[in-house]
Design an enzyme around this catalytic site. Structure first.
Site, short mmCIF file in Angstrom:
data_model
loop_
_atom_site.label_atom_id
_atom_site.label_comp_id
_atom_site.label_asym_id
_atom_site.label_seq_id
_atom_site.Cartn_x
_atom_site.Cartn_y
_atom_site.Cartn_z
N LYS A 103 60.09 -8.39 79.52
CA LYS A 103 59.59 -8.80 78.22
C LYS A 103 59.62 -7.65 77.22
O LYS A 103 59.43 -7.83 76.04
CB LYS A 103 58.13 -9.28 78.36
CG LYS A 103 57.95 -10.44 79.31
CD LYS A 103 56.45 -10.80 79.41
CE LYS A 103 56.03 -10.67 80.84
NZ LYS A 103 54.58 -10.90 81.03
N GLY A 104 59.85 -6.44 77.73
CA GLY A 104 59.65 -5.25 76.92
C GLY A 104 60.52 -5.16 75.67
O GLY A 104 60.13 -4.55 74.68
N ASP A 110 64.32 -2.05 76.10
CA ASP A 110 63.30 -1.24 75.43
C ASP A 110 63.36 0.20 75.91
O ASP A 110 63.16 1.13 75.13
CB ASP A 110 61.89 -1.82 75.61
CG ASP A 110 61.55 -2.08 77.06
OD1 ASP A 110 62.46 -2.43 77.84
OD2 ASP A 110 60.37 -1.94 77.43
N ASP A 157 64.99 4.18 81.97
CA ASP A 157 64.13 5.13 82.68
C ASP A 157 64.95 5.68 83.87
O ASP A 157 65.71 6.64 83.69
CB ASP A 157 62.89 4.35 83.11
CG ASP A 157 61.73 5.21 83.55
OD1 ASP A 157 61.94 6.40 83.79
OD2 ASP A 157 60.62 4.69 83.68
N LYS A 185 64.55 7.97 78.71
CA LYS A 185 63.83 9.11 79.32
C LYS A 185 64.79 9.79 80.28
O LYS A 185 64.78 9.50 81.49
CB LYS A 185 62.64 8.58 80.13
CG LYS A 185 61.33 8.56 79.44
CD LYS A 185 60.25 8.22 80.45
CE LYS A 185 58.98 7.78 79.78
NZ LYS A 185 58.00 7.25 80.75
N ASP A 240 54.52 -1.98 77.81
CA ASP A 240 53.17 -2.25 78.28
C ASP A 240 52.72 -1.29 79.37
O ASP A 240 53.52 -0.54 79.94
CB ASP A 240 53.12 -3.66 78.89
CG ASP A 240 53.79 -3.73 80.27
OD1 ASP A 240 54.92 -3.20 80.41
OD2 ASP A 240 53.18 -4.28 81.20
N ARG A 245 51.46 -4.10 74.35
CA ARG A 245 52.80 -4.44 73.85
C ARG A 245 52.83 -4.64 72.34
O ARG A 245 53.86 -4.42 71.71
CB ARG A 245 53.32 -5.73 74.52
CG ARG A 245 53.67 -5.61 75.99
CD ARG A 245 54.50 -6.82 76.42
NE ARG A 245 54.50 -7.04 77.85
CZ ARG A 245 55.37 -6.50 78.72
NH1 ARG A 245 56.28 -5.66 78.28
NH2 ARG A 245 55.31 -6.79 79.99
#
Ligand code: PRP
Length: 193
Positions: A50-51, A112, A115, A143, A171, A177
């Protein structure tokens, strides 16, 4: 509530890393770059749930008008075994797309954050295997310090340090969020040190 009070930083946020103004300016710039690259194609823009929803909603509005128009779809990706001795395998779940929808299309995956890189790499591989004409990925954040598989987004808004960031779609335990900025979460809020 006054406007000033509404703009106060959430008490669980240690520091605002990227303000709503910084986000808006950078997202608009990247959106214009993407729109220029897709000037003669209709991108199939696929957001990861959902990010990426908040970022994607701002991004597509700044991409408009892409001359050929764009199509918006969504996919859920979940990691299993991340942080354990297992492989951190990424499984794709609920989606608004069928494989047939993807064949021959120019797919732009919207993330979003990249990572470890596992989700992004899996998504690009998936859409390529569905017969997409091209697959590119745009991410709000990256990141690099956390990377476990080699992956760099085709379009990136910001590189961030290895800190626990929330807001603008990101989140912790389904909270934060809707914050309009990217903030660093206080360690005591996620059991960190
Ligand atoms: C987050 C984020 C990316 C992924 C990145 O999703 O939205 O999809 O993790 O991590 P990786 O590079 O290590 O694979 P998450 O599973 O937290 O779900 P959410 O978007 O619903 O918060």
């Amino acid at each position: 509530m006054t406007v000033a009070a509404q703009q106060q930083t959430h008490p669980d946020v240690d520091e605002v890393l990227l303000s709503s103004t910084q986000l808006a300016e950078r997202v608009a710039k990247v959106a214009r770059e993407i729109a220029a690259d897709y000037a003669d194609r209709q991108p199939l823009v696929v957001g990861t749930l959902k990010g990426a929803v908040v970022f994607m909603s701002d991004l597509v509005r700044e991409m408009d008008p892409v001359p050929e128009g764009l199509q918006m779809e969504f996919v859920r990706a979940s990691s299993y075994g991340a942080g354990t001795a297992s492989s951190g395998k990424v499984v794709l779940g609920a989606t608004t797309l069928s494989e047939a929808d993807v064949a021959g299309r120019h797919v732009l995956v919207v993330e979003d954050i990249v990572d470890t890189g596992r989700t992004a790499a899996r998504l690009v591989e998936h859409f390529a295997s569905c017969g997409a004409a091209s697959v590119k990925l745009v991410s709000l954040l990256s990141k690099p310090a956390r990377r476990e598989v080699a992956f760099e987004p085709d379009y990136l808004c910001f590189e961030v340090p290895d800190r626990f960031v929330v807001g603008y779609g990101l989140d912790f335990d389904e909270r934060y969020r809707s914050l309009p900025y990217i903030g660093v979460l206080r360690p005591e809020c996620y059991g960190g040190h």
